[in-house]
Design a protein around this motif. Structure first.
Motif, PDB file in Angstrom:
ATOM      1  N   ILE A   1       0.826  -1.214   0.000  1.00 41.65           N
ATOM      2  CA  ILE A   1       0.000   0.000   0.000  1.00 41.65           C
ATOM      3  C   ILE A   1       0.863   1.268   0.000  1.00 41.65           C
ATOM      4  O   ILE A   1       0.719   2.108  -0.889  1.00 41.65           O
ATOM      5  CB  ILE A   1      -0.993  -0.021   1.192  1.00 41.65           C
ATOM      6  CG1 ILE A   1      -2.053  -1.098   0.961  1.00 41.65           C
ATOM      7  CG2 ILE A   1      -1.625   1.335   1.415  1.00 41.65           C
ATOM      8  CD1 ILE A   1      -3.124  -0.730  -0.039  1.00 41.65           C
ATOM      9  N   PRO A   2       1.817   1.425   0.959  1.00 43.40           N
ATOM     10  CA  PRO A   2       2.599   2.666   0.934  1.00 43.40           C
ATOM     11  C   PRO A   2       3.372   2.860  -0.371  1.00 43.40           C
ATOM     12  O   PRO A   2       3.432   3.962  -0.899  1.00 43.40           O
ATOM     13  CB  PRO A   2       3.573   2.499   2.110  1.00 43.40           C
ATOM     14  CG  PRO A   2       3.009   1.439   2.956  1.00 43.40           C
ATOM     15  CD  PRO A   2       2.180   0.570   2.101  1.00 43.40           C
TER      16      PRO A   2
ATOM     17  N   SER B   1       2.588   1.877  -3.251  1.00 44.52           N
ATOM     18  CA  SER B   1       1.709   2.115  -4.393  1.00 44.52           C
ATOM     19  C   SER B   1       1.032   3.471  -4.314  1.00 44.52           C
ATOM     20  O   SER B   1       0.322   3.855  -5.241  1.00 44.52           O
ATOM     21  CB  SER B   1       0.619   1.042  -4.470  1.00 44.52           C
ATOM     22  OG  SER B   1       1.171  -0.232  -4.397  1.00 44.52           O
ATOM     23  N   THR B   2       1.234   4.203  -3.211  1.00 46.08           N
ATOM     24  CA  THR B   2       0.483   5.447  -3.063  1.00 46.08           C
ATOM     25  C   THR B   2       0.727   6.470  -4.181  1.00 46.08           C
ATOM     26  O   THR B   2      -0.223   7.127  -4.580  1.00 46.08           O
ATOM     27  CB  THR B   2       0.728   6.097  -1.686  1.00 46.08           C
ATOM     28  OG1 THR B   2       2.115   6.092  -1.416  1.00 46.08           O
ATOM     29  CG2 THR B   2      -0.041   5.369  -0.607  1.00 46.08           C
TER      30      THR B   2
ATOM     31  N   ILE C   1      -1.567   5.342  -6.830  1.00 48.39           N
ATOM     32  CA  ILE C   1      -2.967   5.544  -6.453  1.00 48.39           C
ATOM     33  C   ILE C   1      -3.311   7.023  -6.561  1.00 48.39           C
ATOM     34  O   ILE C   1      -4.341   7.396  -7.118  1.00 48.39           O
ATOM     35  CB  ILE C   1      -3.226   5.038  -5.014  1.00 48.39           C
ATOM     36  CG1 ILE C   1      -2.947   3.544  -4.903  1.00 48.39           C
ATOM     37  CG2 ILE C   1      -4.669   5.323  -4.593  1.00 48.39           C
ATOM     38  CD1 ILE C   1      -3.044   3.003  -3.482  1.00 48.39           C
ATOM     39  N   PHE C   2      -2.408   7.878  -6.078  1.00 46.50           N
ATOM     40  CA  PHE C   2      -2.676   9.311  -6.073  1.00 46.50           C
ATOM     41  C   PHE C   2      -2.841   9.840  -7.497  1.00 46.50           C
ATOM     42  O   PHE C   2      -3.820  10.516  -7.811  1.00 46.50           O
ATOM     43  CB  PHE C   2      -1.541  10.049  -5.361  1.00 46.50           C
ATOM     44  CG  PHE C   2      -1.756  11.528  -5.271  1.00 46.50           C
ATOM     45  CD1 PHE C   2      -2.854  12.033  -4.584  1.00 46.50           C
ATOM     46  CD2 PHE C   2      -0.879  12.408  -5.879  1.00 46.50           C
ATOM     47  CE1 PHE C   2      -3.065  13.396  -4.508  1.00 46.50           C
ATOM     48  CE2 PHE C   2      -1.095  13.780  -5.808  1.00 46.50           C
ATOM     49  CZ  PHE C   2      -2.191  14.266  -5.119  1.00 46.50           C
TER      50      PHE C   2
ATOM     51  N   SER D   1      -2.646  15.362   0.325  1.00 50.17           N
ATOM     52  CA  SER D   1      -1.883  14.238  -0.239  1.00 50.17           C
ATOM     53  C   SER D   1      -0.703  13.847   0.632  1.00 50.17           C
ATOM     54  O   SER D   1       0.261  13.275   0.145  1.00 50.17           O
ATOM     55  CB  SER D   1      -1.411  14.585  -1.648  1.00 50.17           C
ATOM     56  OG  SER D   1      -0.495  15.638  -1.587  1.00 50.17           O
TER      57      SER D   1
ATOM     58  N   TRP E   1      -0.547  11.507   2.584  1.00 50.22           N
ATOM     59  CA  TRP E   1      -0.463  10.047   2.658  1.00 50.22           C
ATOM     60  C   TRP E   1       0.348   9.441   1.516  1.00 50.22           C
ATOM     61  O   TRP E   1       0.657   8.270   1.528  1.00 50.22           O
ATOM     62  CB  TRP E   1      -1.867   9.431   2.676  1.00 50.22           C
ATOM     63  CG  TRP E   1      -2.742   9.936   1.571  1.00 50.22           C
ATOM     64  CD1 TRP E   1      -3.510  11.060   1.576  1.00 50.22           C
ATOM     65  CD2 TRP E   1      -2.943   9.341   0.288  1.00 50.22           C
ATOM     66  NE1 TRP E   1      -4.161  11.212   0.388  1.00 50.22           N
ATOM     67  CE2 TRP E   1      -3.850  10.167  -0.413  1.00 50.22           C
ATOM     68  CE3 TRP E   1      -2.467   8.175  -0.341  1.00 50.22           C
ATOM     69  CZ2 TRP E   1      -4.273   9.879  -1.713  1.00 50.22           C
ATOM     70  CZ3 TRP E   1      -2.883   7.885  -1.620  1.00 50.22           C
ATOM     71  CH2 TRP E   1      -3.775   8.735  -2.304  1.00 50.22           C
ATOM     72  N   VAL E   2       0.696  10.267   0.532  1.00 51.22           N
ATOM     73  CA  VAL E   2       1.449   9.731  -0.599  1.00 51.22           C
ATOM     74  C   VAL E   2       2.917   9.607  -0.219  1.00 51.22           C
ATOM     75  O   VAL E   2       3.521  10.543   0.300  1.00 51.22           O
ATOM     76  CB  VAL E   2       1.297  10.623  -1.842  1.00 51.22           C
ATOM     77  CG1 VAL E   2       2.015  10.017  -3.023  1.00 51.22           C
ATOM     78  CG2 VAL E   2      -0.172  10.816  -2.156  1.00 51.22           C
TER      79      VAL E   2
ATOM     80  N   TYR F   1       6.673   9.078  -1.390  1.00 51.28           N
ATOM     81  CA  TYR F   1       7.511   9.167  -2.587  1.00 51.28           C
ATOM     82  C   TYR F   1       8.909   8.603  -2.369  1.00 51.28           C
ATOM     83  O   TYR F   1       9.864   9.090  -2.958  1.00 51.28           O
ATOM     84  CB  TYR F   1       7.609  10.615  -3.050  1.00 51.28           C
ATOM     85  CG  TYR F   1       6.368  11.080  -3.763  1.00 51.28           C
ATOM     86  CD1 TYR F   1       6.035  10.558  -5.011  1.00 51.28           C
ATOM     87  CD2 TYR F   1       5.526  12.024  -3.202  1.00 51.28           C
ATOM     88  CE1 TYR F   1       4.890  10.967  -5.666  1.00 51.28           C
ATOM     89  CE2 TYR F   1       4.380  12.440  -3.857  1.00 51.28           C
ATOM     90  CZ  TYR F   1       4.071  11.910  -5.086  1.00 51.28           C
ATOM     91  OH  TYR F   1       2.948  12.315  -5.730  1.00 51.28           O
TER      92      TYR F   1
END
Lengths: 284, 305
Positions: free
Chosen positions: B215-216, B218-219, B222-223, B296, B298-299, B301
Motif C-alpha cells: 500500500i505505501p 503504491s500510493t 494511487i494518487f 496528499s 499520505w502519498v 515518494y
C-alpha cells in the motif's frame, strides 16, 4: 512436506477455477456481440433472445460495408487515424526534446503550463472550440480532428516522451554536440531512435483514442450532410434507430469490427502499453 | 526583476534561446490557439445572455443566475448524479481491480494469458460498449434477463427504471476492471522484493507485507490515478451511448453534468449558457483537485523525496 505440496496443488486448481470463471464472465459480452453479429434479421427480433445463431451469417459483415454510410465512415476514420498516428508522435517528440535536452529560458514555465492543460476539463474548451471551428469553417469537416493535433496532440504524450528522454544519458548528447551536430540532427539521429518503445506506446494510444472517439465527431460533425466517422455512424444508428431493431445484427457487426483492432493491438503491444502506463503513473 | 529588464538584451536572448523556443513552437502555438483563447472566450461567452453564436441580448451574470434559479432543479440533479457516479465508481474500481491484480500476480502457468483476457473488455470502444450494454440490459428482450430467467430470478429493469439505472452502470463498469488491474500490476512490479523479505525476517506475514509495503509503495500510483480519474469521471458522458431519453435516463436518473453542457450548448445552441455551466464546472473541478493535492500527505515518494 507432502501435505504442503498437496495444498499448493489445491490452491492452484482453485486459482485456475476462479480465473476461468472470471474469463467466462468478462468475455461474455464480447462473445455475445460476435454471436449476435452473425444472426439473421429475424433471429435478432425473437421475443426470447437467442444465445447463438442457427447458421452463422457471415454475409452480415459484407452487408455492413455495402451500406455506404459505414464504408465512408470507415474511410474518414482511417484518414483521421493515419494522420494522427504520423503527426502526433512527430510533433510531440519534437516538443519533448525541447523540454528534455535543450537549455532555454521559459522552459520550466512552458512545462508547467503544459501540465496545467492536463488538468483542464475538456468540457470547458469544447464550447468555444465549436465557435472557433465555426469561424474557421471547420464544422462538418475532418479538420478539427487533424489540425489541432499537429501541435503536440496532447500534454500526456509530450509528458511521457519528456520523462523518457530525460532518462537518456547526457554523454551521448554532449558528444554529438561537441562534434558540432545541430539540435535537429541530435534530435533525429540520437534521440528519436532511442525513444522507439515510448513512440510505439504513443502511436498505439493515438490509434485507440481516435478510432473509438464518437464524442468529438458528435460535436463537430453534427449535421446530416457532414462526413461521419465510423464511431459516429454506429452511435447514430444505435441511438436513433431504436425502432429498427431488425438492424441490430448489422450494428453488432459494426461493433465487432470496431473492437477487433483495439483488442489485437493490445494483444500485440501489451508490453509497451503496460510499461507506458507505468512511466506515466509512477514517475508522475 | 528590475535588473533583468535593465540588462535585457533582445538580441542576446534570441541568440541563446531560439532553438529551444523553435522546437517548442508547436506547443506554444497549440496551447494559445486551442486552449488559452478558447478558455478565455468561454469566460466571455458565459457573461453574454442568450448568446447563440451570432447574437446576444445583454452583458451580465444572467447565465449564472439562470443556473441557480429557474434551471437549478436540473443543474443540481446533474451535479448530484455526477458526484454520486464518481464517488462510487472510483473507489469501486480501485478496490475490485486490486483484488483482480492480486489474483493474476502469481507465477502460475498461463497467467499472462488470463491478464490479456481480463483486459480485453477494456479495449472495446465506448460507443460499442454503450450499444452492446443497452442491448444486453434490455428489460424484456435483453440477454441478461434471459440468463436471470434461466436461473429463476425475476427480470431486472436495468436502465428501464429510474431507481435501478445508476446501479446498472456500476454493474456494467465491473467489466472494465482490467484497466485498473494493469495499473496495480505495474505498481507491484516496481516494488523491490527486498522489502517483502525484510518484513518476513521481522516475522510479518502476507497481510503485513500488503499493509506496510504494497500500500505505501503504491500510493504515488494511487494518487496519480485518483487525480486523473476524478477529472475524467466528473466529465463522464457515457450515458449518451446507452441511456434512454437521449442520454438522460428515465426521470433524469443518468443525466450527467457533461451531457447537460453538451445538450445546452451544442444541441440547443445556447453557447452562453453552456459556457457558464462549463466555467462553474471548471471551478468545482479546480477546487477538488486543490483539495486532493492539499490532503496528499499520505502519498509516499520514497526516501529521497
Amino acid at each position: 512436506m507432502r501435505s504442503s505440496k498437496r495444498s499448493r496443488l489445491a490452491l492452484s486448481v482453485l486459482l485456475y477455477a476462479i480465473m476461468g470463471l472470471l474469463t467466462v464472465i468478462l468475455l461474455f459480452p464480447f462473445c455475445y456481440m460476435i454471436s449476435k453479429s452473425l444472426m439473421t434479421s429475424s433471429e435478432v427480433i425473437q421475443p426470447v433472445p437467442l444465445f447463438f445463431p442457427s447458421v452463422p451469417q457471415f454475409s452480415n459483415y459484407l452487408e455492413l460495408f455495402s451500406t455506404g454510410r459505414y464504408l465512408s465512415g470507415f474511410l474518414n476514420t482511417l484518414l483521421i487515424v493515419v494522420c494522427n498516428m504520423i503527426f502526433v508522435p512527430l510533433s510531440a517528440s519534437l516538443i519533448a526534446f525541447s523540454f528534455a535536452k535543450l537549455q532555454w529560458r521559459g522552459r520550466g514555465f512552458m512545462f508547467a503550463i503544459m501540465l496545467g492543460t492536463m488538468m483542464l476539463p475538456g468540457a470547458v474548451t469544447q464550447v468555444p472550440l465549436y465557435s472557433l471551428y465555426f469561424t474557421f469553417g471547420w464544422i462538418d469537416t475532418l479538420y478539427p480532428f487533424i489540425i489541432p493535433n499537429l501541435f503536440g496532440g496532447g500534454a500526456v504524450y509530450i509528458f511521457l516522451l519528456t520523462q523518457f528522454m530525460r532518462g537518456i544519458p547526457r554523454d551521448m548528447d554532449s558528444a554529438a554536440k561537441i562534434d558540432g551536430a545541430s539540435a535537429l540532427r541530435r534530435f533525429l539521429s540520437i534521440c528519436l531512435p532511442l525513444c522507439k518503445a515510448v513512440l510505439v506506446y504513443v502511436v498505439v494510444n493515438v490509434f485507440l483514442a481516435y478510432w473509438g472517439d464518437y464524442f468529438g465527431p458528435l460535436m463537430y460533425m453534427h449535421s446530416s450532410e457532414a462526413p461521419k466517422t465510423f464511431a459516429l455512424v454506429l452511435f447514430e444508428n444505435s441511438t436513433e434507430g431504436d425502432a429498427a431493431m431488425d438492424r441490430a445484427n448489422i450494428r453488432m457487426a459494426g461493433g465487432v469490427f470496431m473492437s477487433v483492432f483495439p483488442a489485437l493491438l493490445f494483444a500485440i503491444f501489451q508490453k509497451q502499453l503496460i510499461d507506458g502506463v507505468m512511466v506515466g503513473s509512477v514517475k508522475g | 526583476m528590475k535588473t533583468f529588464f535593465k540588462n535585457f538584451n533582445a538580441r542576446k536572448f534570441f541568440r541563446d534561446n531560439y532553438t529551444g523556443w523553435l522546437f517548442n513552437l508547436p506547443l506554444t502555438v497549440g496551447i494559445v490557439v486551442f486552449t488559452l483563447i478558447p478558455v478565455l472566450f468561454s469566460l466571455i461567452y458565459s457573461f453574454m445572455w442568450r448568446y447563440n453564436g451570432f447574437t446576444f441580448e445583454a452583458w451580465g451574470v444572467h447565465n449564472y443566475a439562470l443556473m441557480f434559479t429557474a434551471d437549478w432543479g436540473e443543474v443540481s440533479r446533474t451535479f448530484l448524479n455526477t458526484v454520486i457516479y464518481s464517488v462510487v465508481s472510483i473507489p469501486l474500481s480501485l478496490v475490485t481491480s486490486y483484488f483482480l491484480a492480486l489474483l493474476v500476480n502469481t507465477s502460475l502457468k498461463g497467467v499472462k494469458v488470463f491478464r490479456v483476457l481480463f483486459y480485453l473488455p477494456v479495449t472495446i470502444p465506448a460507443v460499442v460498449s454503450g450499444l452492446l450494454w443497452k442491448d444486453m440490459f434490455g428489460q424484456t428482450y435483453g440477454i441478461f434477463n434471459r440468463i436471470l430467467g434461466l436461473v429463476g430470478i425475476a427480470p431486472f429493469p436495468f436502465f428501464a427504471e429510474a431507481g435501478t439505472s445508476m446501479v446498472s452502470v456500476f454493474i456494467m463498469n465491473l467489466w472494465t476492471v482490467g484497466g485498473g488491474m494493469i495499473l496495480w500490476l505495474s505498481a507491484f512490479k516496481n516494488i523491490d522484493k527486498q522489502y517483502y523479505e525484510a518484513v518476513q525476517i521481522e516475522g510479518g506475514g502476507r497481510l503485513a507485507g500488503f499493509w506496510y509495503i504494497t500500500i505505501p509503495m503504491s500510493t504515488p500510483m494511487i494518487f496519480y490515478n485518483v487525480i486523473m480519474s476524478t477529472i475524467g469521471t466528473l466529465q463522464y458522458n457515457g450515458p449518451l451511448t446507452y441511456a434512454p431519453n437521449g442520454g438522460r435516463g428515465w426521470d433524469n436518473s443518468l443525466y450527467m453534468y457533461a451531457v447537460k453542457i453538451y445538450q445546452e450548448a451544442i444541441e440547443s445552441g445556447m453557447i452562453g449558457y453552456g459556457s457558464a455551466l462549463a466555467w462553474c464546472f471548471l471551478i468545482v473541478i479546480g477546487m477538488i483537485t486543490v483539495v486532493l493535492f492539499a490532503t496528499s500527505k499520505w502519498v509516499f515518494y520514497g526516501e529521497e523525496a
